[in-house]
Design an enzyme around this catalytic site. Sequence first.
Site, PDB file in Angstrom:
ATOM      1  N   SER A   1       0.659  -1.021   0.129  1.00 36.40           N
ATOM      2  CA  SER A   1      -0.049  -0.080  -0.120  1.00 36.40           C
ATOM      3  C   SER A   1       0.863   1.251   0.018  1.00 36.40           C
ATOM      4  CB  SER A   1      -0.792  -0.057   1.249  1.00 36.40           C
ATOM      5  OG  SER A   1      -0.169   0.505   2.462  1.00 36.40           O
ATOM      6  N   LYS A   2       0.280   2.284   0.117  1.00 39.34           N
ATOM      7  CA  LYS A   2       0.882   3.681  -0.158  1.00 39.34           C
ATOM      8  C   LYS A   2       2.038   4.019   0.975  1.00 39.34           C
ATOM      9  CE  LYS A   2      -2.641   6.475  -2.497  1.00 39.34           C
ATOM     10  NZ  LYS A   2      -3.526   5.482  -2.669  1.00 39.34           N
ATOM     11  N   ARG A   3       1.694   3.205   2.234  1.00 37.99           N
ATOM     12  CA  ARG A   3       2.776   3.214   3.454  1.00 37.99           C
ATOM     13  C   ARG A   3       4.076   2.644   2.918  1.00 37.99           C
ATOM     14  NH1 ARG A   3       1.672  -0.375   6.838  1.00 37.99           N
ATOM     15  NH2 ARG A   3       0.154  -1.286   5.531  1.00 37.99           N
ATOM     16  N   HIS A   4       4.054   1.899   2.099  1.00 39.96           N
ATOM     17  CA  HIS A   4       5.351   1.210   1.667  1.00 39.96           C
ATOM     18  C   HIS A   4       6.041   1.981   0.563  1.00 39.96           C
ATOM     19  CE1 HIS A   4       2.884  -2.581   2.939  1.00 39.96           C
ATOM     20  NE2 HIS A   4       3.845  -2.483   3.817  1.00 39.96           N
TER      21      HIS A   4
END
Length: 492
Positions: free
Chosen positions: A254-257
Site C-alpha cells: 500500500s501507499k505506506r510502503h
Amino acid sequence: MKIRDRYAPSPTGLQHIGGIRTALFNYLFAHSQGGTFILRLEDTDRTRFNEAFVQNLYETFTWLGFRWDEGPDMGGSVGPYIQSERFALYQQYAQVLVDKGAAYYCFCSPARLDALREEQAKNHAKETGYDRHCRNCPPAESAARIAAGAAPVIRLKIPLGETTCFTDQVLGDIAWKNEAITPDPILLKSDGFPTYHLANVVDDHLMGISHVLRAQEWLPSTPLHVIMYRLFGWEHPAFCHLPMVMGQDGKKLSKRHGATSIDEFRGQGYLPEALINYVALLGASYEEGKELYTLEELCSRFSLDKLSKAPAIFDYKKLDWYNGQYIRMKTDAALAALALPYGVEAGLFGGPGTEPNAGQQADFTAAMALIKERISFLHEIPNKISYLFTDPPVPAASEFIPKKLDLSQTIALLGMGRDLVEPLAVLSDTQAEAFIKEQAEKEGVKLGDLMMPLRVALTGARVSPPLFGTIRILGLARSLERVDRALAVLRG
Ligand code: GLU
Ligand code: ZN
C-alpha cells in the site's frame, strides 16, 4: 481448447502494481499459449467511476508497451467490452435465474436492512448479512408487488446444505461450505444495474473466457461464481488466483510502503521495461539465475506452474536495480530522449522550461555516456550533468589540494593539467588514460595528484563523472576558461 483470458479492471482508481501484475500475467499466459488477451472495463459501480481513471488505464498501457488483443478501443467479436454498455444483457440473465427459481426478488427496504445490520452487530451474531427474508416469497406475490410499483433487487438463491468445490490452478482444491458464502448476494440492483458478481460471470461466459487469472483477494467470490455457473448450466473457466503482493513488512502493498500507482513510478523516472521485468517476477520464477527478461522472453517462458502460492514481497531496492540495468542498456540517444524532459524541467538549458539549442542537445546526448553507469533513475540525470551546461562556482582552494600537498604545489599541478587539456580534448578514453599516465610519470607526480585539481577546476567537485569525457564535451575553449578561472582563484 482456445485460450482466452482477460484483465477486467474497475476504473475506480489509478492503475497500480497489483493491477499491472494481473494484466501482465494474463497477457503472458495468453501469448504463451497462442491465445487471446482481452481488456474488459468493469464500470458497473457508477458512484466510484471516473472517466479520468479510464484515461489513466489507456495511458499506462501505452507507456508500458503491451496491449490486449480485444478490448473497448480496438473491438473484437464479443463486444461491447465496457460493462455499462451491456446492461440489457445482465437484466436478461438475472431474469433467467429468477425464472429457474435460482434467484429471487427481494423487497426489503434499506431501512429494514440497516436495522438488521445493527441488530446483528449488537448481538454479535454468528451469521451476518442478509437474513434471506424474501427467499421464499411466492412468485405470484412478487409479481403483484412489482405490478403495484415496487422496485425490488434480485438476489441469488444460494443452495444451502452443500459444499462448493473447485480446483484452483495455483492453490489446488478448494472447498467452501455454502453457508459460509455471503448470504444470497444481490445480482441486480433496484435501478437495474448489475453487481460485480452477475456482470463478471455473464461476461466471462459470453466472452468465452477459458482462464481467470486474478488477485487472490477475489478468492472468496469464486465459490459464489462457481454456483452461478452451475445454476446457469454453464461450464466455469479455470480459476487461477495470483499470489498476494506484500510490502517488506508482510502487509499488503500500500501507499505506506512507497509508490504503488504506475503514474508515481513513471514520474520518479522508472522505465517501463524495468517495471515489467520486475512485476513479472512477483509471484513467479522462470529460470534459475536469470534476472533480466524482455517481454518476448517472458512470453516464451511463462506457464501456470511457474506461479507460486506464497505471497510475493515487493522490494523497491530490487526494482531500482532493474531500473539501473535498463538505463545502462539504452543507447545514448534513446536515454537522452527519455531524460530530456527532466533536463528541461530542471532548467539545464537556461532556465526551467527552456528547450536546448542544437549545441546543448548534442552535449546532453554525449553526457549520457558519462553517467549511464552511475544512476538508477532518470531524475538523477540533470543534477549530475548540470556542470556541463552552467559554469559551476569555483570551490574554495582547499578543495583543489590533493592529500599531503600544499597550495603552491597544487597551482603547479593545475598548470601542468592545463597543458594537457588540448590533447585530451581529442583523445578517446583509452588513449587519454595512457597519455595522462605517461605525462604524470614524465613530470614525476602521482596520477591522482595531477587529475584532482583539473577535475575540481572543470567540474566544481572532487567527485564527478569521468574527466576525459567531460573535457571532450566542454571542448577546448570552455575547458581552458574554467582552468584559468580556477588558477586565478588559487593564486588570488
Ligand atoms: N473488476 C474486478 C477488479 O477490479 C475484476 C476482478 C476479476 O478479475 O474477476 O479487479
Ligand atoms: Zn428481502
